[in-house]
Design an enzyme around this catalytic site. Structure first.
Site, PDB file in Angstrom:
ATOM      1  N   HIS A 123       0.838  -1.091   0.083  1.00 16.73           N
ATOM      2  CA  HIS A 123       0.075   0.036  -0.035  1.00 16.73           C
ATOM      3  C   HIS A 123       0.875   1.397   0.010  1.00 16.73           C
ATOM      4  O   HIS A 123       1.886   1.329   0.498  1.00 16.73           O
ATOM      5  CB  HIS A 123      -0.850  -0.055   1.423  1.00 16.73           C
ATOM      6  CG  HIS A 123      -2.107   0.811   1.370  1.00 16.73           C
ATOM      7  ND1 HIS A 123      -1.639   2.245   1.717  1.00 16.73           N
ATOM      8  CD2 HIS A 123      -3.339   0.964   1.187  1.00 16.73           C
ATOM      9  CE1 HIS A 123      -2.739   2.874   2.003  1.00 16.73           C
ATOM     10  NE2 HIS A 123      -3.873   2.115   1.444  1.00 16.73           N
ATOM     11  N   ASP A 200       2.905  -4.433   8.081  1.00 13.21           N
ATOM     12  CA  ASP A 200       1.838  -3.598   7.750  1.00 13.21           C
ATOM     13  C   ASP A 200       0.566  -4.552   8.045  1.00 13.21           C
ATOM     14  O   ASP A 200       0.264  -5.559   7.088  1.00 13.21           O
ATOM     15  CB  ASP A 200       1.737  -2.859   6.354  1.00 13.21           C
ATOM     16  CG  ASP A 200       0.586  -2.314   6.447  1.00 13.21           C
ATOM     17  OD1 ASP A 200      -0.531  -2.538   6.958  1.00 13.21           O
ATOM     18  OD2 ASP A 200       0.424  -1.654   4.858  1.00 13.21           O
ATOM     19  N   CYS A 364      -4.610   2.457  -3.734  1.00 15.59           N
ATOM     20  CA  CYS A 364      -3.629   3.011  -3.044  1.00 15.59           C
ATOM     21  C   CYS A 364      -1.958   1.988  -3.348  1.00 15.59           C
ATOM     22  O   CYS A 364      -1.309   1.856  -2.394  1.00 15.59           O
ATOM     23  CB  CYS A 364      -3.867   3.255  -1.458  1.00 15.59           C
ATOM     24  SG  CYS A 364      -5.064   4.394  -1.251  1.00 15.59           S
TER      25      CYS A 364
HETATM   26  N1  PMP Z   1      -1.842  -0.735   4.721  1.00 15.43           N
HETATM   27  C1  PMP Z   1      -2.768  -1.273   3.903  1.00 15.43           C
HETATM   28  C2  PMP Z   1      -2.555  -2.697   3.650  1.00 15.43           C
HETATM   29  C3  PMP Z   1      -4.187  -0.889   4.040  1.00 15.43           C
HETATM   30  O1  PMP Z   1      -5.164  -1.711   3.235  1.00 15.43           O
HETATM   31  C4  PMP Z   1      -4.280   0.602   4.382  1.00 15.43           C
HETATM   32  C5  PMP Z   1      -5.725   0.824   4.403  1.00 15.43           C
HETATM   33  N2  PMP Z   1      -6.414   1.168   3.048  1.00 15.43           N
HETATM   34  C6  PMP Z   1      -3.409   1.192   4.975  1.00 15.43           C
HETATM   35  C7  PMP Z   1      -2.053   0.463   5.211  1.00 15.43           C
HETATM   36  C8  PMP Z   1      -3.474   2.489   5.718  1.00 15.43           C
HETATM   37  O2  PMP Z   1      -4.347   2.520   6.632  1.00 15.43           O
HETATM   38  P1  PMP Z   1      -4.799   3.718   7.304  1.00 15.43           P
HETATM   39  O3  PMP Z   1      -5.602   4.453   6.266  1.00 15.43           O
HETATM   40  O4  PMP Z   1      -5.974   3.422   8.325  1.00 15.43           O
HETATM   41  O5  PMP Z   1      -3.701   4.633   7.875  1.00 15.43           O
END
Ligand code: PMP
Length: 405
Positions: A123, A200, A364
């Site tokens: 991400h 993560d 993302c």
């Molecule tokens: N890492 C991964 C794999 C995610 O799916 C997400 C959320 N879309 C995030 C990080 C970021 O999380 P947050 O937006 O809650 O900070």
């Protein structure tokens, strides 16, 4: 599912009674954020109405109550992920802030020419923070390639280690492919090279039990809002010795020992990394979300989601031109796909007209889209309150939209 009464579970989520354009809402964007049950929202209400006072400061009763609730959640998190101490559980705004905290403070200890290993399925929040270190010094990202099935190439991973490797940052579960990375093995490989690892866990924590001691990860980051909890809260687990080595992230109240204009000392862990007033209302409510997950039983949640995933996959594959990205067996409860040359945007828009909420676009994870040579994908992702009936209506809707082109 035999173990869970899904109707009873659904009754705890008022949003699931909504209609979109006259259709029952089918919420399949759970990997972006899950919905929130009444017990969690009631905790938020109770905090605002009965226990709202700043934490860790007042001697007065209400402040003590608020503090107790925050620290109770810290202990619940510690117990749930099997951390050794509450000193290793830091509250952040989410996964993103947790990763930025480590990238920023660990990054202070890096030098020109140092290398960080990430995977091709990360991400953006596990890519960009590491690149930001590179604004100040020449730190290079090395990338673990991903196979057509959506799995990391472990041989290539091991080959990436050099004398300059200082850090590894990788997703436990891909938010696009659903791939569950063999993180325990990947951590062991990194440790053999003397390199610490951040996991993560944003997409793992809502769907599986995680034991940070068993994994032996150095850092583990996740978000409450994907775990039936409130927005605005995340957790950084870190091994105490790293957290003690790293400089504070932000300065302010709560994180200090003693302040003078000449010299300031910092608070002990975990407060050293919690500058300012925390989101104590939502932290308290996150505790209710953890209780909720434990009550349902993570094994039951995972089994139910797996059933939905299998059924959805089977039915989607009957549609001509269907392409599913990420085909690992035992993957997480997300299914990303494209049909023919229908853009993810068009598919998402038309599904929405039928009351079905899915994610479209790059999720993302633009480098991963480049890896598969696509602009975007449609993603359906499941949670405990989704039903087989919803799966049938979703796949029928995809079939119907596909037939329109
Ligand atoms: N890492 C991964 C794999 C995610 O799916 C997400 C959320 N879309 C995030 C990080 C970021 O999380 P947050 O937006 O809650 O900070």
């Amino acid at each position: 599912s035999q173990q869970l009464d899904i109707d009873q579970i659904r009754a705890q989520y008022p949003i699931l009674t909504r209609k979109i354009d006259g259709h029952d809402l089918i919420y399949l964007d759970n990997a972006a954020t899950s919905q929130t049950p009444r017990c969690v929202v009631q905790t938020i209400e109770d905090m605002y109405y009965m226990h709202k006072a700043n934490v860790h400061r007042g001697v007065h009763t209400i402040s003590q109550e608020a503090t107790d609730r925050v620290e109770a959640t810290r202990e619940k998190v510690r117990d749930y992920i099997n951390a050794g101490s509450t000193q290793e559980v830091i509250f952040t705004r989410g996964t993103t802030e947790a990763i930025n905290l480590v990238a920023s403070t660990f990054g202070d200890m890096l030098y020109n020419g140092d290398e960080i290993i990430v995977t091709a399925m990360e991400h953006h929040s596990n890519i960009v923070p590491w690149q930001l270190i590179g604004r100040r010094k020449r730190v290079r990202l090395r990338v673990v390639p991903v196979s057509d099935r959506g799995e990391c190439d472990l041989d290539a991973y091991e080959d990436l280690f050099t004398d300059s490797t200082r850090f590894v940052a990788l997703a436990h579960v891909s938010n696009v492919l659903g791939t569950v990375n063999p993180v325990k093995e990947m951590i062991a490989i990194a440790h053999r090279h003397g390199v610490p690892v951040l996991i993560d866990g944003a997409q793992a924590m809502p769907h599986m039990r995680v034991d940070v001691k068993d994994l032996d990860c150095d850092f583990y980051a996740f978000s409450s809002h994907k775990m039936y909890g409130p927005t605005g809260v995340g957790v950084l687990y870190g091994k105490r010795h790293w957290l003690n080595t790293m400089a504070p992230y932000q300065g302010g109240g709560e994180m200090i020992g003693n302040v003078t204009f000449e010299h300031t000392t910092f608070a002990d862990l975990p407060f050293k990394f919690e500058a300012g007033t925390p989101d104590y209302v939502d932290v308290a409510a996150f505790g209710a979300a953890i209780d909720y997950i434990k009550e349902l039983g993570m094994e039951n949640i995972a089994a139910h989601e797996h059933e939905l995933l299998e059924e959805a996959t089977r039915e989607l594959l009957e549609i001509p031109g269907m392409r599913i990205f990420g085909t690992q067996s035992g993957k997480g409860a997300v299914i990303s796909f494209l049909v023919g040359d229908i853009s993810s945007y068009d598919m998402g828009l038309l599904l929405d007209k039928l009351g079905i909420a899915v994610r479209t676009g790059h999720h993302c994870a633009q480098p991963l889209m480049q890896r598969y040579g696509v602009q975007g994908m449609v993603r359906a992702s499941f949670a405990v309150y989704n039903t087989l009936d919803e799966v049938h209506r979703f796949t029928a809707a995809v079939k119907r939209v596909a037939g329109m082109f």
